[in-house]
Design a protein around this motif. Structure first.
Motif, short mmCIF file in Angstrom:
data_model
loop_
_atom_site.label_atom_id
_atom_site.label_comp_id
_atom_site.label_asym_id
_atom_site.label_seq_id
_atom_site.Cartn_x
_atom_site.Cartn_y
_atom_site.Cartn_z
N LEU A 1 -1.44 -1.45 10.10
CA LEU A 1 -2.44 -2.19 10.88
C LEU A 1 -2.10 -3.68 10.99
O LEU A 1 -2.54 -4.34 11.92
N GLN A 2 -1.29 -4.18 10.06
CA GLN A 2 -0.84 -5.57 10.18
C GLN A 2 -0.12 -5.78 11.52
O GLN A 2 -0.28 -6.81 12.18
N LEU B 1 -2.10 4.04 10.24
CA LEU B 1 -3.15 3.48 9.38
C LEU B 1 -2.60 2.60 8.27
O LEU B 1 -3.35 1.84 7.65
N LEU B 2 -1.30 2.70 8.01
CA LEU B 2 -0.70 1.79 7.03
C LEU B 2 0.16 0.74 7.74
O LEU B 2 1.01 0.10 7.12
N GLU C 1 2.93 5.62 -6.12
CA GLU C 1 2.52 5.59 -7.52
C GLU C 1 1.34 6.52 -7.78
O GLU C 1 1.23 7.12 -8.85
N THR C 2 0.46 6.64 -6.80
CA THR C 2 -0.68 7.57 -6.95
C THR C 2 -0.16 8.99 -7.12
O THR C 2 -0.71 9.78 -7.90
N ARG D 1 3.64 1.50 -1.53
CA ARG D 1 4.03 1.60 -2.93
C ARG D 1 2.91 2.24 -3.75
O ARG D 1 3.15 3.13 -4.58
N VAL D 2 1.68 1.82 -3.51
CA VAL D 2 0.55 2.39 -4.26
C VAL D 2 0.42 3.89 -3.99
O VAL D 2 0.15 4.67 -4.90
N MET D 3 0.62 4.31 -2.73
CA MET D 3 0.61 5.75 -2.43
C MET D 3 1.61 6.49 -3.30
O MET D 3 1.30 7.52 -3.90
N TYR E 1 0.80 -1.22 0.00
CA TYR E 1 0.00 0.00 0.00
C TYR E 1 0.83 1.27 0.00
O TYR E 1 0.46 2.27 -0.61
#
Lengths: 416, 416
Positions: B402-403, B399-400, B172-173, B168-170, B166
């Motif tokens: 939570l695992q 929040l990133l 890339e966004t 990484r997705v941030m 996630y």
């Protein structure tokens, strides 16, 4: 540019739109008798204070001190001028957004969660049940009950329970118990309607428990009006007389209502509801009495509905996947005080990424519906060469929705 | 209770601690010759403005207007009194935290990212490279370069690239390109040291690119001092003369330095660094010259270090897994102006969950180290019956992460 307010300027009374509606609200009906409900019919599920708010026509309702103390943990929220987005669009419009993403649960939902938990605790009810889809509302109620030392049981739509574990972990971090719904059909993916049925059954069957709903009902929208009341103060600080248009995404209607209802008496302010094309309740539903849940356990509400057995497609804006709508929002649309538009998911994510790359914040998929409409209003102002003032609700951040962005960026998103 | 400031009160000058240090900083050494570096040695990697800041002894350095405009997207950040945590602890101490989690990237890291991106753009460099572990720094630089229309290439530790998609997705966004590191060993899980080597090699080999570092260096800590400068203003608004102790978690030192450095001249304010017991740089490392990366490409820095080949265990506080430390922080600890403590991961998550259930916000694992120490200081004040004023850095939200909470709540967390 951002406008903040000191924490002693959280509104001390909620704005009740009831006296300002274009027509009186139709009463909710008993699911068995189909007769108008009395307060006693709702008492197994809600505390009397909330039932009174649900039916009140008083113009203002005081926010209790303990609720103010809780709201002040994150409120007042900022009003932000989206200068950089305006520049990217080349629009003469001035775009403002009210940033509700700064709450600990990441959305506007805690505004009503803390109020509902408070009134239940005051009435001696130590345990609340609720449903949640993607998890925004369930995490807000878990947050509120943690702060008040109450128990919380959340029925989570099974498909999300499996695919979106992080919202579940948030709720558990705040001490809530989370169970996949429907509880009696372990192979069923579930829906918001069926999770409501589970939560209502649980609360109705236990003397120590009440049920809590995160949208749709009058008292929920009432609690959300702190959003619009603060925004009015902050727009004045920004030197704006009034917005030309107020925009919010709409599933059950709580963030839209929270921002827009205080503007209902201002006749020259346009109000705009934005919904997904795949769940077009306001734009294509019928106006009728219908149940709030799938099983037909809740009262019948007078609203726009796609039918209580309608199963919305699995879009990323889980919070907008609801067959019905708030009776207040439905009333405003029905009588022409509010417009509604619907957008397909692909154009919504175009707007979300444009917003992230100009303003810097990554919005929730639900919120991105409002951003799409705000951008389109700003582009229309550019075409027309008018200085329009646009205000929209930034209802939540997208930090727990990054899978959706990954799908969009890699071309896997269903654009419809 | 929260204290905000209007957005025109973002500090207009950074505080340079260099003139206030107990002893002069040892100069960085060239990795080949082991002679003190000159500005020209750093020019392939950094713009001259940052090199000048790295070596400056001016007491204040002006924040450029375009950087102020970017900082105002989320600053000033709130100062919050943790009333509810105090009550839960039954302490006479007053606990305050500076909430850096409200930035769009979710941590304090954008404070320096926007400054570094700005100076590079001013010098005509359109592309930045960097490394990231769990992704906090990489996402901050991706955010900053998006706002300035620059290219960004992030080398992400391969273990995180696979396990934490996630972040990484941030990135890339926001338009950044993200690649797993080490690039030439596809089966290696990677480390922060090896990712630095990849990013430095990339920048050194291309005329259009510079390198950007998110912690450790003097100019990074300089940019972070807006945190402490704002906190001083806000403590005054809260009616506090000064804090008794200022606390921050410490990996490379940037959030700790940001909050604590403006208090260095105030001799009666204690400063406290908190690190993980599994990566005890300040509490068990040696004070020596060492490389910042694994491959030995960076200058040698005078600091506490566990050795540049030290591989920290895989704890959840990825941002604190660094073999070395900021030369400024090391100087302060070495000369007794700052204390350091180390905590095992289990007690850190005890504190994180207690904080989430009292104050309502879910902290990053890194931040939770500071919370652990703040709670222990408050409990000591209770034992001693003293009214201690405690200020800590709430450097980011969880929040990133939570695992990690799921592991903790389900008993799977390694407590050491």
């Amino acid at each position: 540019m951002r406008w903040t307010l000191p924490s002693d300027q959280v509104p001390t009374a909620w704005f009740n739109v009831a006296p300002h509606l274009p027509a009186p609200l139709d009463p909710p009906l008993h699911p068995g008798t189909r007769q108008p409900l009395g307060p006693d019919d709702l008492a197994p599920l809600f505390p009397m204070a909330l039932i009174a708010q649900e039916m009140s026509t008083e113009p203002w309702i005081d926010v209790p001190g303990p609720v103010l103390d809780l709201l002040r943990l994150w409120r007042p929220t900022p009003l932000v001028r989206a200068h950089r987005l305006e520049q990217a669009l080349g629009t003469p419009a001035r775009i403002y957004y009210k940033d509700e993403s700064v709450s600990p649960a990441g959305s506007h939902k805690p505004n009503t969660a803390v109020a509902q938990a408070h009134y239940n605790k005051e009435e001696g009810v130590p345990r609340l049940t609720t449903e949640t889809g993607a998890g925004q509302w369930g995490s807000a109620l878990a947050f509120a009950t943690a702060l008040l030392g109450m128990e919380c049981k959340v029925y989570m739509v099974r498909a999300s329970f499996g695919q979106k574990p992080y919202r579940r972990v948030m709720m558990e971090t705040w001490g809530a118990t989370v169970e996949a719904s429907p509880v009696d059909e372990p192979d069923h993916p579930g829906s918001l309607g069926s999770a409501i049925s589970d939560a209502v059954r649980d609360a109705a069957g236990r003397a120590d428990s009440h049920y809590s709903l995160g949208s749709v009902l009058n008292h929920v929208l009432l609690h959300q009006t702190v959003i619009g009341l603060e925004a009015k103060e902050q727009l004045a600080l920004a030197g704006e007389e009034r917005p030309d248009v107020v925009i919010g995404s709409c599933g059950g209607g709580s963030n839209l209502g929270g921002l827009a209802l205080p503007f209902v008496p201002d006749a020259d302010v346009e109000l705009l509801a934005v919904e997904p094309a795949s769940c077009p309740t306001l734009t294509e539903g019928r106006f009728d009495y219908d149940f709030g849940d799938t099983a037909g356990l809740t009262p019948l509400l007078s609203m726009y509905t796609l039918g209580h057995d309608f199963v919305p497609p699995s879009i990323h804006a889980g919070g907008l996947r609801y067959h019905g709508d708030s009776p207040i929002i439905s009333n405003l649309v029905r009588h022409g005080r509010m417009r509604a538009v619907a957008y397909p998911q692909g154009t919504v994510f175009d707007a979300a990424v444009q917003f992230a790359r100009t303003q810097g914040s990554i919005p929730a998929p639900e919120t991105s519906h409002a951003i799409r409409a705000a951008i389109d209003e700003a582009l229309r102002a550019k075409e027309e060469g008018t200085e329009r003032v646009i205000l929209f609700s930034y209802s939540g951040h997208g930090l727990l929705d990054l899978q959706a962005y990954d799908d969009y960026l890699s071309g896997r998103l269903d654009a419809s």
